[in-house]
Every structure is written in structure tokens, then in C-alpha cells.
Design an enzyme around this catalytic site. Structure first.
Site, PDB file in Angstrom:
ATOM      1  N   ASP A 182       0.813  -1.213   0.000  1.00 15.57           N
ATOM      2  CA  ASP A 182       0.000   0.000   0.000  1.00 15.57           C
ATOM      3  C   ASP A 182       0.848   1.266   0.000  1.00 15.57           C
ATOM      4  O   ASP A 182       2.008   1.265   0.416  1.00 15.57           O
ATOM      5  CB  ASP A 182      -0.965   0.006   1.186  1.00 15.57           C
ATOM      6  N   GLU A 232      -0.535  -2.212   5.179  1.00 14.31           N
ATOM      7  CA  GLU A 232       0.443  -2.182   6.271  1.00 14.31           C
ATOM      8  C   GLU A 232       0.367  -0.858   7.017  1.00 14.31           C
ATOM      9  O   GLU A 232       0.600  -0.797   8.228  1.00 14.31           O
ATOM     10  CB  GLU A 232       1.854  -2.388   5.717  1.00 14.31           C
TER      11      GLU A 232
END
Length: 430
Positions: free
Chosen positions: A103, A169
Site C-alpha cells: 500500500d 500495512e
């Protein structure tokens, strides 16, 4: 005489083993060096096309397509957008997992790069730029490279390699689940059951070619907190007729820092309290009714964590009461301490020294950054290390989570080498 003959045979066997092993490493090294330009191209693509947590749909599609082309058993939609690839070696053995986070962050890029991100998105109802401002684009590209290299050498794999491309994350959006926690909940460490897991993080302040690691506690436990302050609304010209939640908020923020500077034993471990967002009011001449403070606590010691959270709860309530208002805190745990299993770390450090050179692999002190890789380490032994991404000779680094964050593409080749060799050495050491 028999003893001498046996000794000679043993020595010859060892020579044969090491010669074969050296040849294996030479073949793999050739494939790794051949793929470097492709790894860089992948990184540029992901950097130019970043996606926020739990929205990494196109990122996941590109990863899955690559793993499928390599002939892996591929699972998609794991923890919403996660991708898992399973590579079975030609010989039976244990299962090692390799993890990359995928991400990006709500940061507007300021770099002048040919692959600069121009992507925008809504984050918490605010239009913002989107940028891989923490290096996850390099992590994806590195692990895709490792997958391609190892898929060509299944005959040298004694066991199974599980490639975990993990979303969110940086934390899922409010009200959603995500990240390592959700992947574990959905069984990512099972079927086949993982015996050990490895992860890396590129670092903009560490020179290319260097690797840093720490045995035991390496990164902090991370808490997200929201302080809800209640006052009494009034006209800005008559503050005595109300209770000012903005003033109370300022006093609470100031008070929180004394918990760190005057109550926390910083000789024992580091700790941090940061307020990153304050929301209050709608107009210049109105003292509002409420304020909201959002921030984070970072700790490396369970006892210090308990003390800091307890004192924050007490202090917020007491300070607000002293000024005629009230305050409560809502808590959300984002990560636990990233803990490198000491035995696994000791076992694998020689591998890192072998690929990077002994002088380039050094121990580090714990950091107050957080990593949800820590949740994997709660379930199976794990080893997490830092990879140099700063151009050698630079005097200025580009901090993570900032618009100026920058990584040297040349740092990724060592990442591919390290993760590839860690996998093989761990599995073949059985």
C-alpha cells in the site's frame, strides 16, 4: 588406516558439497543480475500508480498476473486485496514465507522524477495526493524478482516458498479490517503451515549496499488514540461565558509530553507520544463546543506502554476537568513490537553477510517506527531487516512518509539477493 580413509572420504564429500553449492549460487546470481532492470521497471510502475490501503486492486492484479505466469498456485482477495503465491520445490521440506507490503500513503509527491506519482484520492473525506512515500513499491518489485528467480530453480528448493503480498500495512481505513492481522485471520500462515517468515524494509537513510538488523525487539508497538474534548460553546468575544476546548486541547498536548520527559524511564527504552491531527471549530469568532485530537504512542517495553496509556487517560480527564470541561480517550492498537526471533536471526545473519559482505551487515538500535509484520512474528519465528536505499556519498536522506522521500533504484538488487538466499539457506539447512 580405516579412520584415515573415512576422514578422507568425509573431506572429499564436503569439498563436493561446497563446490556444488558455490555453483548453485553462481547460477542464481546470474539470474538475479539479469532481472535487475525488470525489477527497476516494476518499481517505477508501482511508484507511478500507487493505491491506498485496502484499495490496492490494480497493484494486486499486476502481482497476481506475474505469479501466475511463473506457474505458481496463486490466491487473490486475501484480506481484501492481498495476493499469495505458493512455489513448491522439487524436494520435500519446510515452508518459508516472504512478505512484501503493497500500500501507499496519502502524501502528495514533491520529487521531480520521470515516474513521479500524479495520483490523487479521497482519504478521510479529504482530497490528497497518493505516493509510495515509504518504499513499499520497492518491496513489491524486490519480491516479484525473488519469485521469478526461485521459480527457475525449483530443483534447488528443499521445501516450499510462500510469497505474501500484504495490503494495508499503513493501517486500514477507519471502520475496516486489514493488513497482517486480517491475513492471519484468513489463514495465510496455514495450508501449507509456515515455519518461518522473512521481511525487509528499504531505508532512505542507509547507504545502498548496507544491511542493518537487530535481534529481539526491533520496532515499536504502535497505538492510535483519539482524545474527545468537550467544552461549552460561546461567542469568541465572551470566552468567560463558555468552556474553550481548544485551550484544553493545548494543555492536554503539553501535559502528554511530560509523561515522556518526566515519567518514562527512557534509559530503559525509547517512547514517543505524538499528536498528529487537531480538529475543532468552524468560525473565527466562535469558541466551539468540542475538539478532537488524533495521535500515536510508540513503545518498546510492555510496562512502559501500560504506564503511558494509563497516565494519558488520567491526565486528559484531569486537565479537562480543571478547565471546566471533560475528555476521554479511545484507543486502537496498530502493531505490537516487531520481534526478531534470536535463534532465527543468529542462523540467518551469515547469509546476509555472504550476499552483502561482512563489513556491510551491522547491528542497529531499536526504532520507534512500527510494522505490522510484527503480527506474523507472534505466530511463527520471523526475521525482519533493513536494506540500504540512499545513494552512497549523499549527506542528506529523504525521510519516510514525506513528499520528498526518495530511494536509489540500485538498492533493490541486494534485496533480491538477500531474500533469495535467505529462502534457500533456511530451507536447505534442514
Amino acid at each position: 588406516m580405516k579412520f584415515k580413509s573415512l576422514l578422507l572420504l568425509t573431506l572429499l564429500a564436503n569439498v563436493t558439497f561446497y563446490t556444488a553449492n558455490a555453483q548453485m549460487e553462481k547460477d542464481i546470481l546470474k539470474d538475479i543480475e539479469k532481472i535487475e532492470s525488470q525489477v527497476i521497471d516494476w518499481r517505477h510502475y508501482f511508484h507511478q500508480n500507487p493505491e491506498l490501503s485496502n484499495n490496492e486492486f490494480n497493484t494486486a492484479k499486476k502481482i497476481a498476473t506475474h505469479l501466475e505466469k511463473l506457474g505458481m498456485d496463486v490466491q487473490t482477495g486475501v484480506a481484501i486485496t492481498g495476493v499469495v503465491g505458493i512455489l513448491k520445490g522439487d524436494m520435500p521440506g519446510k515452508v518459508v514465507a516472504l512478505r512484501a507490503d503493497i500500500d501507499a500513503l496519502p502524501v502528495t509527491e514533491r520529487n521531480d522524477l520521470p515516474f513521479k506519482s500524479e495520483v490523487t484520492a479521497k482519504f478521510l473525506d479529504t482530497e490528497t495526493g497518493v505516493m509510495h512515500a515509504c518504499g513499499h513499491d520497492t518491496h513489491i518489485a524486490i519480491l516479484m524478482g525473488v519469485a521469478e528467480v526461485l521459480s527457475k530453480h525449483k530443483d534447488k528448493i528443499k521445501g516450499t516458498v510462500k510469497f505474501i503480498f500484504q495490503p494495508a500495512e499503513e493501517g486500514p481505513p477507519p471502520g475496516e479490517e486489514g493488513g497482517a492481522k486480517l491475513m492471519i485471520k484468513e489463514g495465510v500462515l496455514e495450508n501449507p503451515k509456515v515455519d518461518a517468515i522473512f521481511g525487509l524494509h528499504i531505508n532512505s537513510g542507509t547507504p545502498v549496499g548496507a544491511i542493518r538488523y537487530k535481534s529481539g525487539g526491533t520496532m515499536a508497538a504502535v497505538e492510535r488514540f483519539v482524545v474527545n474534548v468537550k467544552g461549552k460553546q460561546t461567542h469568541g468575544s465572551a470566552p468567560w461565558a463558555g468552556v474553550d476546548p481548544i485551550l484544553i486541547s493545548a494543555k492536554i498536548i503539553d501535559g502528554f509530553q511530560t509523561i515522556i520527559s518526566r515519567e518514562s524511564n527512557l534509559v530503559q527504552e525509547a517512547a514517543v507520544i505524538t499528536v498528529g491531527k487537531i480538529t475543532s471549530g468552524v468560525r473565527f469568532n466562535i469558541i466551539p463546543e468540542s475538539a478532537e485530537l488524533i495521535g500515536t504512542v510508540r513503545t518498546l517495553d510492555p510496562g512502559m506502554r501500560e504506564l503511558i496509556m494509563r497516565r494519558m487517560n488520567e491526565m486528559a480527564a484531569d486537565i479537562a476537568k480543571a478547565y471546566g470541561g471533560s475528555a476521554t480517550i479511545e484507543w486502537q492498537n496498530n502493531t505490537v513490537v516487531t520481534y526478531n526471533d534470536p535463534a532465527l536471526t543468529a542462523q540467518m545473519v551469515p547469509t546476509l553477510q555472504g550476499v552483502a559482505g561482512e563489513e556491510q551487515v551491522k547491528t542497529m538500535k531499536a526504532t520507534t517506527g512500527g510494522e505490522d509484520f510484527s503480527y506474523f512474528q507472534e505466530v511463527v519465528p520471523g526475521f525482519y531487516f533493513f536494506l540500504g536505499g540512499m545513494t552512497p556519498g549523499n549527506t542528506e536522506s529523504f525521510p519516510h512518509h514525506t513528499p520528498d522521500f526518495k530511494i536509489d533504484d540500485k538498492g533493490m538488487l541486494l534485496g533480491v539477493k538477500a531474500m533469495t538466499q535467505l529462502s534457500l539457506d533456511y530451507l536447505n539447512a534442514q
